[in-house]
Design an enzyme around this catalytic site. Structure first.
Site, PDB file in Angstrom:
ATOM      1  CG  HIS A 138      32.731  67.173   8.062  1.00  0.00           C
ATOM      2  ND1 HIS A 138      32.172  68.408   8.300  1.00  0.00           N
ATOM      3  CD2 HIS A 138      33.314  67.392   7.053  1.00  0.00           C
ATOM      4  CE1 HIS A 138      32.196  69.191   7.199  1.00  0.00           C
ATOM      5  NE2 HIS A 138      32.928  68.708   6.429  1.00  0.00           N
ATOM      6  CG  ASP A 163      38.715  64.383   1.808  1.00  0.00           C
ATOM      7  OD1 ASP A 163      38.610  64.703   0.863  1.00  0.00           O
ATOM      8  OD2 ASP A 163      38.796  65.105   2.843  1.00  0.00           O
TER       9      ASP A 163
END
Ligand code: ACO
Length: 441
Positions: free
Chosen positions: A318, A375
Site C-alpha cells: 500500500h 483487498d
C-alpha cells in the site's frame, strides 16, 4: 439540513527554508490536528522560478481535509476522529456514511430520516432501462456503473447544474439519490447479464439486504439470507467507505475542482477505482488465488515469483500503510466467520492464509513493509455470499461512494477552492519549424 463544522490547519511560528544555489527561500510550516507537518510551497514558483516535482504525489499534500485520518506507519484509520475498529463493531454502513459526509454521528431522529431518504430512492427512472439493453452482453459492470451513474445528471438535472452554489444546496437530495440508485444500477447490470428481469426494491429492508434482494431474488423465490450475508456485506461497505486521498478520491476532487456536479465527479471516481492497482485488486486477488489453487502450488512458488518481479502478490502493499491495514485485519476475521456460517471450506482461504504467513516472515516483504491490504480478504467474503468476481470492484465502489461524496462536498463548500491544475517538466522536442508534407522523408 446538515451543516459541517469548519476546520483548518495551524500555521507555525517557525518557517521552512529551501536553499537553491545561494538563495534562501522561506515558506510557512502548516500543522494538521494529528501533528502532520507540511511546508506550504504554494509560492515556490513565484518566488524562485522552480516547481516541486513529485511524480505519483508520494510527498504532496493536495488539500486540507477533515474527513479521514490515516497513520500508515502505525496502521491507524479514523473517520472524523472515530477509529475504524469502533465503527466496524458498533456502527452500520449508513450511519458511518452519514458521519463521513456530515462530520458528526447522527442522533436517532436524524439517522432514521437519513435512512428513509436513501432506502426510498432506489427505483430507477423507467427511461433508464433501455440503457442497460444498449450495452454489449459482456460489458464490464464497472463500465456500466460509471456510465449510468453519469447519466443520472440527465434524469436529475435539477441537482446537477454545475453551479457550485446550487449543487451544494441540493447535496442532501442528490447524495441520497446517488447512494441509493448506484446500488440499483449495480443490481440491474447483474440481472441484465444473467438475462433476469428487473426486481423492484423493498424499502423495508436494510441497505445491504435490499441490494441482495435486487440482485438475487427471482419471481416467486425471494432471496433468503441464510448465512448472515447482509451483515457481512454491510461491514464490507462500511470498511470501504472512505480512505483519504487515494487515486479515485483524488480523481473525484480533481473533477469537482472544475465545478463539475456530484454525479459527473463520482462517475470519474468509479473509472479511477477500476484499475488493478486500486479497487480492481479485489478481483485480481481471487484470480491469483484460483490460479495458485489450480496449479497445485502451496503458495511458495508464487511468493518466489513475486520476489523475482515475475508476479505481484495482489492484495499486498500500500502506498500509505507500512503496517497491517486495519481493514484487512477486520475482513480476515469476517471471512472466517462468513465461511463458518455457510459451512463452506473454501480452499482459497487456506491459500490466502498460507501466502500471508509466508510473506510476513519473508525478508523481501518485511524490508519493503508489504502487508495485506483491504483487498486481500474481501474477495473471499464476496465470493462466499455469491457475488460474481467481475462485480467485486462494483461492491468496492458502492462502499466508497460516501467518501467520494464527502470529498466532493469539501471542495464545493470551500470558498477558496481553486481548479486543480498541476504543472509538469516538459521533456519533449525544442522549438522546430514545420516541414511541408512533400518535403518530409
Ligand atoms: N508484490 C510484490 N512486490 C511488491 C508488491 C506486491 N504486491 N507491492 C510492492 N512491491 C514491491 C515493488 O516491486 C517495489 O520493489 P523494489 O523496491 O524492489 O522496486 C517495492 O515493493 C515498492 O513498491 P512500489 O510499487 O513503489 O509501491 P507503490 O506505493 O508505488 O504501490 C501498490 C502500491 C500499487 C498498492 C503496490 O503495492 C501494488 O501493486 N500492490 C498490489 C496491488 C494491490 O493490492 N492494490 C490495492 C491497493 S489498496 C487499494 O487501492 C484499495
Amino acid at each position: 439540513m446538515y451543516a459541517n463544522k469548519e476546520y483548518s490547519s495551524s500555521i507555525m511560528d517557525n518557517s521552512g527554508t529551501i536553499r537553491i544555489g545561494d538563495v534562501n527561500y522561506d515558506f510557512p510550516i502548516m500543522m494538521g490536528t494529528e501533528s502532520e507537518g507540511a511546508i506550504d510551497l504554494r509560492t515556490l514558483r513565484s518566488k524562485s522560478g522552480y516547481i516541486a516535482f513529485d511524480e505519483g504525489y508520494g510527498n504532496t499534500g493536495s488539500c486540507e481535509s477533515s474527513i479521514t485520518f490515516i497513520n500508515g506507519e502505525k496502521g491507524i484509520l479514523r473517520h472524523r476522529g472515530y477509529p475504524i475498529e469502533q465503527l466496524a463493531e458498533r456502527s452500520s454502513f449508513l450511519e458511518t456514511a452519514y458521519l463521513i459526509m456530515y462530520g458528526q454521528l447522527p442522533n436517532m431522529v436524524t439517522l432514521s430520516a437519513y435512512k428513509r431518504n436513501i432506502l426510498s430512492n432506489a427505483t430507477l427512472d423507467a427511461k433508464m432501462y433501455p440503457l442497460f439493453e444498449g450495452f454489449h452482453k459482456d460489458s464490464h459492470p464497472m463500465a456500466m456503473l460509471s456510465a449510468i451513474v453519469n447519466s443520472l445528471c440527465t434524469y436529475h438535472s435539477e441537482y446537477a447544474t454545475n453551479s457550485r452554489k446550487l449543487d451544494l444546496e441540493h447535496f442532501d437530495a442528490a447524495s441520497s439519490i446517488l447512494m441509493s440508485k448506484a446500488r440499483s444500477i449495480a443490481a440491474m447490470s447483474y440481472r441484465k447479464k444473467m438475462g433476469l428481469p428487473m426486481m423492484e426494491s423493498d424499502s423495508n429492508k436494510s441497505y445491504a439486504e435490499d441490494f441482495l434482494h435486487m440482485m438475487f431474488s427471482k419471481q416467486g423465490m425471494p432471496y433468503e439470507d441464510t448465512c448472515g450475508a447482509s451483515k457481512a456485506l454491510d461491514l464490507f461497505f462500511l470498511l470501504h467507505a472512505d480512505h483519504e486521498q487515494n487515486c479515485s478520491t483524488s480523481t473525484v476532487r480533481m473533477v469537482a475542482s472544475s465545478g463539475a456536479n456530484l454525479f459527473a465527479s463520482i462517475s470519474a471516481g468509479i473509472s479511477a477505482l477500476w484499475g488493478p492497482s486500486h479497487g480492481g485488486a479485489n478481483m485480481a486477488v481471487i484470480e491469483m488465488l484460483e490460479a495458485i489453487h489450480a496449479s497445485g502450488d502451496d503458495g511458495s512458488g508464487f511468493i518466489e515469483a513475486a520476489k523475482s518481479g515475475q508476479a505481484k502478490l495482489m492484495g499486498f502493499g500500500h502506498r500509505v500503510y507500512k503496517n497491517y491495514d486495519p481493514r484487512a485485519k477486520i475482513l480476515g476475521k469476517s471471512a472466517v466467520s462468513v465461511l463458518e456460517k455457510i459451512g463452506v471450506n473454501d480452499p482459497l482461504l487456506d491459500i490466502a492464509r498460507r501466502l500471508e504467513r509466508a510473506a510476513l516472515e519473508d525478508d523481501y516483504f518485511i524490508k519493503r513493509k508489504l502487508y495485506p491490504n483491504v483487498d486481500f480478504y474481501s474477495g473471499i467474503i464476496l465470493k462466499a455470499i455469491g457475488i460474481p468476481v467481475d462485480f467485486f470492484t462494483v461492491m468496492f465502489a458502492l462502499g466508497r461512494i460516501p467518501g467520494w461524496m464527502a470529498n466532493w462536498k469539501e471542495i464545493a463548500e470551500n470558498p477558496k477552492s481553486r481548479i486543480h491544475r498541476p504543472r509538469q517538466i516538459y521533456i519533449g522536442e525544442n522549438e522546430r519549424n514545420f516541414i511541408k508534407l512533400e518535403k518530409r522523408k
